[in-house]
Design a protein around this motif. Structure first.
Motif, PDB file in Angstrom:
ATOM      1  N   ASN A   2       5.521   2.847   8.450  1.00 23.24           N
ATOM      2  CA  ASN A   2       5.397   1.490   7.916  1.00 23.24           C
ATOM      3  C   ASN A   2       4.028   0.947   8.299  1.00 23.24           C
ATOM      4  O   ASN A   2       3.703   0.853   9.489  1.00 23.24           O
ATOM      5  CB  ASN A   2       6.476   0.581   8.493  1.00 23.24           C
ATOM      6  CG  ASN A   2       7.836   0.921   7.914  1.00 23.24           C
ATOM      7  OD1 ASN A   2       7.925   1.442   6.801  1.00 23.24           O
ATOM      8  ND2 ASN A   2       8.887   0.643   8.653  1.00 23.24           N
ATOM      9  N   ALA A   4       0.893  -2.050   7.594  1.00 21.07           N
ATOM     10  CA  ALA A   4       0.456  -3.313   6.990  1.00 21.07           C
ATOM     11  C   ALA A   4      -1.039  -3.230   6.723  1.00 21.07           C
ATOM     12  O   ALA A   4      -1.781  -2.608   7.489  1.00 21.07           O
ATOM     13  CB  ALA A   4       0.750  -4.482   7.925  1.00 21.07           C
ATOM     14  N   THR A  27       2.907  -2.831   3.481  1.00 24.20           N
ATOM     15  CA  THR A  27       2.954  -4.267   3.206  1.00 24.20           C
ATOM     16  C   THR A  27       1.532  -4.783   3.158  1.00 24.20           C
ATOM     17  O   THR A  27       0.771  -4.648   4.127  1.00 24.20           O
ATOM     18  CB  THR A  27       3.709  -5.020   4.330  1.00 24.20           C
ATOM     19  OG1 THR A  27       4.996  -4.420   4.476  1.00 24.20           O
ATOM     20  CG2 THR A  27       3.876  -6.491   3.965  1.00 24.20           C
ATOM     21  N   ILE A  29      -0.973  -7.887   3.053  1.00 27.21           N
ATOM     22  CA  ILE A  29      -0.939  -9.305   3.456  1.00 27.21           C
ATOM     23  C   ILE A  29      -2.245  -9.971   3.038  1.00 27.21           C
ATOM     24  O   ILE A  29      -3.330  -9.471   3.349  1.00 27.21           O
ATOM     25  CB  ILE A  29      -0.763  -9.418   4.989  1.00 27.21           C
ATOM     26  CG1 ILE A  29       0.562  -8.781   5.404  1.00 27.21           C
ATOM     27  CG2 ILE A  29      -0.832 -10.885   5.437  1.00 27.21           C
ATOM     28  CD1 ILE A  29       0.736  -8.635   6.903  1.00 27.21           C
ATOM     29  N   ARG A  64       4.709  -3.573  -1.024  1.00 24.53           N
ATOM     30  CA  ARG A  64       5.065  -4.985  -1.197  1.00 24.53           C
ATOM     31  C   ARG A  64       3.928  -5.836  -0.689  1.00 24.53           C
ATOM     32  O   ARG A  64       3.174  -5.412   0.177  1.00 24.53           O
ATOM     33  CB  ARG A  64       6.339  -5.313  -0.405  1.00 24.53           C
ATOM     34  CG  ARG A  64       7.573  -4.728  -1.035  1.00 24.53           C
ATOM     35  CD  ARG A  64       8.754  -4.722  -0.089  1.00 24.53           C
ATOM     36  NE  ARG A  64       9.764  -3.792  -0.587  1.00 24.53           N
ATOM     37  CZ  ARG A  64      10.610  -4.074  -1.547  1.00 24.53           C
ATOM     38  NH1 ARG A  64      10.614  -5.269  -2.112  1.00 24.53           N
ATOM     39  NH2 ARG A  64      11.483  -3.176  -1.961  1.00 24.53           N
ATOM     40  N   THR A  66       2.715  -9.913   0.650  1.00 25.80           N
ATOM     41  CA  THR A  66       3.211 -11.177   1.190  1.00 25.80           C
ATOM     42  C   THR A  66       2.051 -11.978   1.778  1.00 25.80           C
ATOM     43  O   THR A  66       0.984 -11.421   2.061  1.00 25.80           O
ATOM     44  CB  THR A  66       4.278 -10.917   2.284  1.00 25.80           C
ATOM     45  OG1 THR A  66       4.685 -12.166   2.843  1.00 25.80           O
ATOM     46  CG2 THR A  66       3.730 -10.051   3.414  1.00 25.80           C
ATOM     47  N   ASP A  68       2.841 -13.620   4.521  1.00 23.00           N
ATOM     48  CA  ASP A  68       3.423 -13.819   5.849  1.00 23.00           C
ATOM     49  C   ASP A  68       3.022 -12.699   6.823  1.00 23.00           C
ATOM     50  O   ASP A  68       3.470 -11.554   6.691  1.00 23.00           O
ATOM     51  CB  ASP A  68       4.951 -13.872   5.692  1.00 23.00           C
ATOM     52  CG  ASP A  68       5.642 -14.026   7.031  1.00 23.00           C
ATOM     53  OD1 ASP A  68       4.956 -14.334   8.028  1.00 23.00           O
ATOM     54  OD2 ASP A  68       6.869 -13.809   7.085  1.00 23.00           O
ATOM     55  N   ALA A  71       5.394 -10.006   8.626  1.00 23.64           N
ATOM     56  CA  ALA A  71       5.798  -8.687   8.120  1.00 23.64           C
ATOM     57  C   ALA A  71       5.256  -7.559   8.997  1.00 23.64           C
ATOM     58  O   ALA A  71       5.780  -6.441   8.993  1.00 23.64           O
ATOM     59  CB  ALA A  71       5.294  -8.517   6.690  1.00 23.64           C
ATOM     60  N   ASP A  74       7.463  -5.331  11.401  1.00 22.84           N
ATOM     61  CA  ASP A  74       8.238  -4.161  10.964  1.00 22.84           C
ATOM     62  C   ASP A  74       7.361  -2.926  10.807  1.00 22.84           C
ATOM     63  O   ASP A  74       7.814  -1.905  10.301  1.00 22.84           O
ATOM     64  CB  ASP A  74       8.907  -4.455   9.605  1.00 22.84           C
ATOM     65  CG  ASP A  74       9.864  -5.616   9.719  1.00 22.84           C
ATOM     66  OD1 ASP A  74      10.500  -5.746  10.778  1.00 22.84           O
ATOM     67  OD2 ASP A  74       9.950  -6.408   8.747  1.00 22.84           O
ATOM     68  N   CYS A  75       6.096  -3.037  11.188  1.00 26.96           N
ATOM     69  CA  CYS A  75       5.161  -1.919  10.947  1.00 26.96           C
ATOM     70  C   CYS A  75       4.703  -1.284  12.262  1.00 26.96           C
ATOM     71  O   CYS A  75       4.751  -1.901  13.318  1.00 26.96           O
ATOM     72  CB  CYS A  75       3.942  -2.426  10.179  1.00 26.96           C
ATOM     73  SG  CYS A  75       4.370  -3.076   8.549  1.00 26.96           S
ATOM     74  N   THR A  78      -1.402  -1.672  11.650  1.00 25.22           N
ATOM     75  CA  THR A  78      -1.948  -2.699  10.745  1.00 25.22           C
ATOM     76  C   THR A  78      -3.432  -2.446  10.550  1.00 25.22           C
ATOM     77  O   THR A  78      -4.176  -2.327  11.528  1.00 25.22           O
ATOM     78  CB  THR A  78      -1.768  -4.108  11.340  1.00 25.22           C
ATOM     79  OG1 THR A  78      -0.370  -4.386  11.445  1.00 25.22           O
ATOM     80  CG2 THR A  78      -2.416  -5.177  10.469  1.00 25.22           C
TER      81      THR A  78
END
Ligand SMILES: NC(=O)C1=CN([C@@H]2O[C@H](COP(=O)(O)OP(=O)(O)OC[C@H]3O[C@@H](n4cnc5c(N)ncnc54)[C@H](O)[C@@H]3O)[C@@H](O)[C@H]2O)C=CC1
Ligand SMILES: O=C(O)[C@H]1O[C@H](OP(=O)(O)OP(=O)(O)OC[C@H]2O[C@@H](n3ccc(=O)[nH]c3=O)[C@H](O)[C@@H]2O)[C@H](O)[C@@H](O)[C@@H]1O
Length: 430
Positions: A2, A4, A27, A29, A64, A66, A68, A71, A74-75, A78
């Motif tokens: 996962n 970001a 994710t 961001i 996905r 976002t 926010d 998130a 959950d990763c 980053t």
């Protein structure tokens, strides 16, 4: 894994889509709600070949978006792909990425799982250590080095071929100051390394930061050097492209980035060379060669205007400027060589009629008052001279269109137009 990706611009959107394609759950961001909404619909806010297909395949599933930062919790890793613009004096303005690093720290505050924060943006040596790690620590309320680690992974993609550059790189630079950080970076890149088999460079964080600047400074200097040699060639009536073809056969020189002409622009070479010069000066070193790299580049548009002035009386003349983008395949005009050329023409009292296949709207922000023609043919029609500023393929196909010029004079800054009977044609370095 996962992952970001903070920042969904050229680099962030490309790497987010590519990481998803490599099998990671990603994710993206961004603070811009419009960008986030579009990404979630599978649409990119930037135009890059191949990107739409990747987004269509993975948006709403493995990718996905976002606004926010939460998130991140959950990763496992980053990536910070935030802008690092120049200040007025050329030095790097790290305030945006510093704010992003702090937000990442805040999102991780009080969590238990471990996390790798990777600096993807281009930052001058010691920025990660001196600015970004303290920002993460201030947000997280704990020291980096235990649960939270930091890595640096510079990006070498080019605009216009970002997806293939990322998925088929010559090299991947994994910067980390500890084994744990390096191993996690390896985990992120394992599917890419397996698929594309690039050279893998293990580096410290500071080395990784410097490798990026050295790469761009070398390429910019290579172009300025071939431009300087080209200017000398022109004095002797020699075609610099024939010379470049010959020297490029020497493996130690290499054939790429030897296209001489009006010089380099874009969002990165000018910014990065300036940032490195400023950082060197700040550290007490005078970067004379890099200063000359910029000086040669700044001079090339002026040389084009001087050549044009030999064939056209500029005050009151109607001059076609063909090509506004900093290179073909993009509507990006940041630091395009067309900007100083248009300024120079206007200062000399010429009337400018500009044409680019895609960059009219972006250039209009710089020059709202010049005329924009609907085609190269329309720009040339009735013109007293033309400057070729971008190597768009369509300019190579121009032929009869030159016959409609009031005075058929073309100064080519990119060696794209073919010399023909009846045309007064001057190349900048040939
Ligand atoms: N554009 C290129 O071809 C390359 C750029 N780089 C480097 O990558 C970095 C990023 O550059 P680009 O992608 O071109 O930038 P960009 O300007 O295209 O995109 C940056 C994105 O960050 C978002 N953003 C700004 N502040 C934010 C915040 N606090 N939190 C979340 N999102 C935020 C913006 O809305 C924007 O979407 C720079 O350091 C650049 O030098 C490196 C290699 C190639
Ligand atoms: O750091 C960055 O952002 C990126 O900067 C450049 O990529 P880019 O600016 O997209 O474009 P290039 O294809 O490198 O061209 C840059 C400029 O050099 C000019 N150029 C390039 C090659 C050449 O032989 N002659 C020449 O004048 C181009 O016309 C253009 O104005 C680098 O090539 C990328 O590796 C790097 O990741």
């Amino acid at each position: 894994m996962n992952i970001a990706v903070v920042g969904s611009g050229y680099v962030g959107t490309t790497i987010a889509a590519c990481f998803a394609d490599l099998g990671h759950r990603v994710t993206a961001i961004d603070i811009d709600e419009g960008i986030v909404e579009r990404l979630n619909r599978g649409e990119a806010s930037i135009h890059e070949p191949g990107l739409d297909d990747l987004l269509e395949a993975h948006a709403g599933d493995r990718l996905r978006a976002t606004t926010d930062y939460g998130a991140i919790r959950d990763c496992e890793a980053t990536f910070l792909a935030l802008p690092t613009p120049s200040r007025e004096d050329g030095s790097i303005d790290a305030s945006i990425i510093e704010a992003g690093a702090r937000s990442v720290g805040e999102a991780l505050a009080g969590e238990e799982g471990d996390h790798l924060v990777v600096v993807k943006s281009t930052v001058v040596p010691s920025t990660t250590e001196g600015t970004l790690i303290p920002a993460i620590e201030a947000g997280a309320g704990e020291a980096v080095g235990e649960r939270i680690r930091v890595g640096m992974n510079p990006e070498f993609l080019r605009e216009g071929s970002a997806v293939t550059d990322f998925l088929e790189p010559d090299k991947v630079v994994l910067g980390a100051d500890d084994d744990w950080g390096r191993e996690r970076l390896f985990e992120v890149f394992a599917p890419l390394i397996e698929r594309a088999e690039p050279a893998v460079v293990e580096a410290t964080v500071r080395e990784a930061e410097m490798i990026k600047y050295a790469n761009n400074a070398f390429l910019a200097t290579k172009i300025s050097l071939i431009n300087e040699l080209g200017n000398i060639c022109k004095e002797f009536g020699i075609d610099a492209y024939r010379v470049a073809d010959a020297i490029g056969l020497d493996d130690r020189i290499g054939e790429q980035f030897l296209r001489s002409g009006v010089g380099w622009g874009g969002s990165c070479f000018p910014k990065d060379v300036d940032a490195l010069r400023a950082a060197a000066r700040e550290a007490g070193y005078e970067p004379e060669l890099l200063d000359a790299t910029v000086a040669v580049n700044d001079r090339q548009p002026e040389r084009m205007l001087a050549l044009l002035a030999e064939h056209a009386d500029l005050p009151g003349a109607r001059i076609a400027v063909l090509g506004l983008a900093f290179k073909p395949g993009t509507d990006d005009v940041r630091n395009s060589r067309a900007i100083p050329a248009i300024e120079g023409l206007t200062e000399r009292g010429a009337e400018v009629v500009a044409y680019d296949p895609v960059a009219h709207e972006t250039m209009r922000e710089h020059f709202p008052d010049i005329e924009y023609a609907a085609s190269a043919a329309a720009a040339l029609s009735g013109a007293d001279g033309a400057l070729v500023m971008t190597d768009w393929d369509e300019f190579a196909a121009l032929d009869d269109e030159f016959e409609d010029m009031a005075t058929p004079v073309v100064i080519d800054g990119r060696r794209v137009v073919e010399h023909r009977e009846g045309l007064v044609y001057e190349g900048l370095t040939w």
